[in-house]
Design a protein around this motif. Structure first.
Motif, PDB file in Angstrom:
ATOM      1  N   ALA A 135      -7.159   0.453  -3.426  1.00  0.00           N
ATOM      2  CA  ALA A 135      -8.028  -0.633  -3.045  1.00  0.00           C
ATOM      3  C   ALA A 135      -8.528  -1.565  -4.023  1.00  0.00           C
ATOM      4  CB  ALA A 135      -9.277  -0.314  -2.355  1.00  0.00           C
ATOM      5  N   GLU A 136      -8.632  -1.149  -5.233  1.00  0.00           N
ATOM      6  CA  GLU A 136      -8.905  -1.760  -6.534  1.00  0.00           C
ATOM      7  C   GLU A 136      -7.999  -2.687  -6.950  1.00  0.00           C
ATOM      8  OE1 GLU A 136     -10.880  -0.705 -11.015  1.00  0.00           O
ATOM      9  OE2 GLU A 136     -10.886   0.838  -9.444  1.00  0.00           O
ATOM     10  N   ILE A 191      -8.750  -4.990  -2.006  1.00  0.00           N
ATOM     11  CA  ILE A 191      -9.057  -5.247  -0.715  1.00  0.00           C
ATOM     12  C   ILE A 191      -9.993  -3.872  -0.411  1.00  0.00           C
ATOM     13  CG2 ILE A 191      -6.932  -6.038  -0.036  1.00  0.00           C
ATOM     14  CD1 ILE A 191      -5.618  -3.683   0.366  1.00  0.00           C
ATOM     15  N   PRO A 192     -10.551  -3.878   0.696  1.00  0.00           N
ATOM     16  CA  PRO A 192     -11.504  -2.793   1.065  1.00  0.00           C
ATOM     17  C   PRO A 192     -10.624  -1.456   1.126  1.00  0.00           C
ATOM     18  CG  PRO A 192     -12.029  -4.739   2.392  1.00  0.00           C
ATOM     19  CD  PRO A 192     -10.783  -4.758   1.668  1.00  0.00           C
ATOM     20  N   LEU A 193     -11.483  -0.416   0.866  1.00  0.00           N
ATOM     21  CA  LEU A 193     -10.819   0.984   0.868  1.00  0.00           C
ATOM     22  C   LEU A 193     -10.290   1.310   2.260  1.00  0.00           C
ATOM     23  CD1 LEU A 193      -9.980   3.634  -0.230  1.00  0.00           C
ATOM     24  CD2 LEU A 193     -12.354   4.547   0.223  1.00  0.00           C
ATOM     25  N   THR A 197      -9.311  -0.982   4.543  1.00  0.00           N
ATOM     26  CA  THR A 197      -8.021  -1.758   4.745  1.00  0.00           C
ATOM     27  C   THR A 197      -6.891  -0.920   4.297  1.00  0.00           C
ATOM     28  OG1 THR A 197      -9.215  -3.758   4.634  1.00  0.00           O
ATOM     29  CG2 THR A 197      -6.876  -3.767   4.273  1.00  0.00           C
ATOM     30  N   VAL A 198      -7.061  -0.195   3.042  1.00  0.00           N
ATOM     31  CA  VAL A 198      -5.886   0.518   2.466  1.00  0.00           C
ATOM     32  C   VAL A 198      -5.825   1.669   3.507  1.00  0.00           C
ATOM     33  CG1 VAL A 198      -5.058   2.130   0.879  1.00  0.00           C
ATOM     34  CG2 VAL A 198      -6.543   0.083   0.217  1.00  0.00           C
ATOM     35  N   LYS A 199      -6.810   2.317   3.910  1.00  0.00           N
ATOM     36  CA  LYS A 199      -6.455   3.506   5.030  1.00  0.00           C
ATOM     37  C   LYS A 199      -5.913   3.074   6.381  1.00  0.00           C
ATOM     38  CE  LYS A 199     -10.716   6.182   3.287  1.00  0.00           C
ATOM     39  NZ  LYS A 199      -9.784   7.476   2.775  1.00  0.00           N
ATOM     40  N   GLU A 245      -5.717   6.218  -2.838  1.00  0.00           N
ATOM     41  CA  GLU A 245      -6.424   5.089  -2.100  1.00  0.00           C
ATOM     42  C   GLU A 245      -7.335   4.364  -2.699  1.00  0.00           C
ATOM     43  OE1 GLU A 245      -7.421   7.124   1.503  1.00  0.00           O
ATOM     44  OE2 GLU A 245      -5.309   7.366   2.233  1.00  0.00           O
ATOM     45  N   VAL A 272       0.904  -1.415   0.068  1.00  0.00           N
ATOM     46  CA  VAL A 272       0.135  -0.059  -0.107  1.00  0.00           C
ATOM     47  C   VAL A 272       0.990   1.183   0.053  1.00  0.00           C
ATOM     48  CG1 VAL A 272      -1.403   1.324   1.457  1.00  0.00           C
ATOM     49  CG2 VAL A 272      -2.048  -1.103   0.915  1.00  0.00           C
TER      50      VAL A 272
END
Lengths: 246, 164
Positions: free
Chosen positions: B135-136, B140-142, B144-146, B131, B120
């Protein structure tokens, strides 16, 4: 504050790989690889790790079926009678050694399929860690000085192999009995006497059935390597070189 | 014929993206040799699967990013590295000490992160992706990125500060 840090992080990340570009030609790649090998050779244990680095996109493509230009059954039976089969229970070792001249890597007891590495000018330039069987280490013992510009593949099969048929770029086919892959001769050089690599290799059992077929593709110009003399070990009159594995 | 088209197409992708992907893989995985293997394997797999693998791929760069990040992780797992982050010391020992030291400093800092955090961070601050795009690409979910970023940045901040 955050912006400062993030800006610095961007710069740091770019700087960490700045200038790290893949060499522009295959010869550069090989030279670089050899240089790394030589540097690491004296460090001992790291040699195999270095050799595992693939600089060239190379693929061994497994295909499901292929025509049989020769009477494979007869040839396979002939091979089975005249030479040991490749068997799957041969020894396992780990690690590898490179003494600055000769490199010996391990034969892994993979049950997943042939293990193939591509070598140019005696230097490993890439390989296929197919089927998750290994981390891509080439599986051969060979003398770096003795192999001029050729592509070498080593094979390791999960089942007994009676014959290997090579399909050459010229359109011809060559049959190889796998004696060289018997327990005391495990490394094998695929290619003709001029250092031409086969386009594919089909592996047959003693009933003449195809176990698997691999097509070799090198997405790089290997023709810049002018074959020198025939390799100095083993037979020079044919298309296989047996390399004793002690 | 289809296979030839696929090869040509993949060859073009290789020419356009190989260097970038290699640097991405080094940052995410930390090992230049392993990075080269990972990128080579991604292209080799593309070649093996042929044209159909590219059908429906709208953004080849995004597709390749994801494939390389996954391949780096998969290779590490296969090698039983268990997220161990090795930093090989290669390169000339004279004349470039400062550059090499600086490079190692950043890689050492990244070594303090787990694979997802590294991916990330590298996609955000090296590839400069947003972000949502990360995620795309990583599927993974946004959120999770954050969260990965929010955990990774303080670690990097401390490590880079300590090393300066």
């Amino acid at each position: 504050m955050n912006d400062d840090f993030e800006a610095r992080l961007r710069s740091d990340l770019a700087g960490a790989v700045d200038g790290y570009t893949p060499p522009s030609t295959l010869r550069d790649r090989v030279n670089e690889r050899r240089s790394v090998q030589q540097r690491r050779a004296y460090a001992g244990a790291a040699a195999v790790t270095v050799l595992a680095g693939a600089s060239v996109v190379w693929a061994a493509t497994e295909v499901q079926s292929r025509s049989r230009p020769i009477d494979v059954l007869s040839a396979s039976q002939h091979c089975a009678q005249s030479s040991p089969l490749i068997t799957p229970q041969d020894p396992v070792s780990s690690g590898g050694e490179f003494d600055g001249r000769e490199w010996r890597a391990d034969f892994e007891t993979t049950r997943f399929g042939p293990k193939i590495g591509v070598f140019v000018d005696g230097v490993y330039i890439g390989g296929m860690a197919d089927s998750g069987a290994s981390d891509g280490r080439p599986l051969a013992a060979f003398n770096l000085d003795s192999l001029p510009g050729v592509v070498v593949a080593t094979a390791w099969m999960p089942t007994s192999v009676a014959a290997i048929q090579l399909h050459m770029p010229s359109g011809g086919t060559q049959l190889m009995c796998p004696a060289a892959l018997a327990p005391d001769h495990k490394a094998h050089w695929f290619g003709d006497a001029l250092g031409t690599a086969p386009q594919s290799a089909a592996f047959f059992n003693q009933d003449g059935a195809v176990i698997t077929t691999y097509e070799f593709t090198v997405l790089a110009d290997i023709t810049e390597f002018t074959p020198q003399t025939a390799p100095g070990t083993g037979s020079t009159g044919g298309y296989t070189i047996d390399i004793p594995f002690e | 014929m289809g296979h030839e088209l696929a090869v040509a197409s993949i060859d073009g992708l290789f020419a356009a993206h190989h260097g970038r992907l290699l640097r991405l893989a080094i940052l995410v995985g930390g090992d230049p040799s392993a990075a080269e293997d990972a990128v080579a394997n991604v292209f080799a797999r593309l070649l093996r699967r042929g044209e159909r693998q590219l059908v429906g791929v709208g953004d080849p760069a995004a597709y390749l990013n994801r494939a390389v990040v996954n391949e780096v992780r998969g290779a590490a797992r296969r090698a039983h590295r268990r997220e161990r982050f090795s930093i090989p010391r290669v390169g000339p020992s004279t004349g470039f000490e400062e550059a090499v030291e600086d490079r190692d400093r950043v890689l050492r800092a990244l070594a303090g992160l787990n694979h997802r955090q590294r991916a990330v961070v590298v996609l955000r601050f090296y590839e400069d992706l947003t972000e949502p795009t990360i995620a795309e690409q990583l599927d993974i979910p946004l959120g999770t990125v954050k969260s990965a970023l929010s955990r990774a940045l303080p670690i990097l901040r401390n490590r880079l500060k300590d090393d300066r």
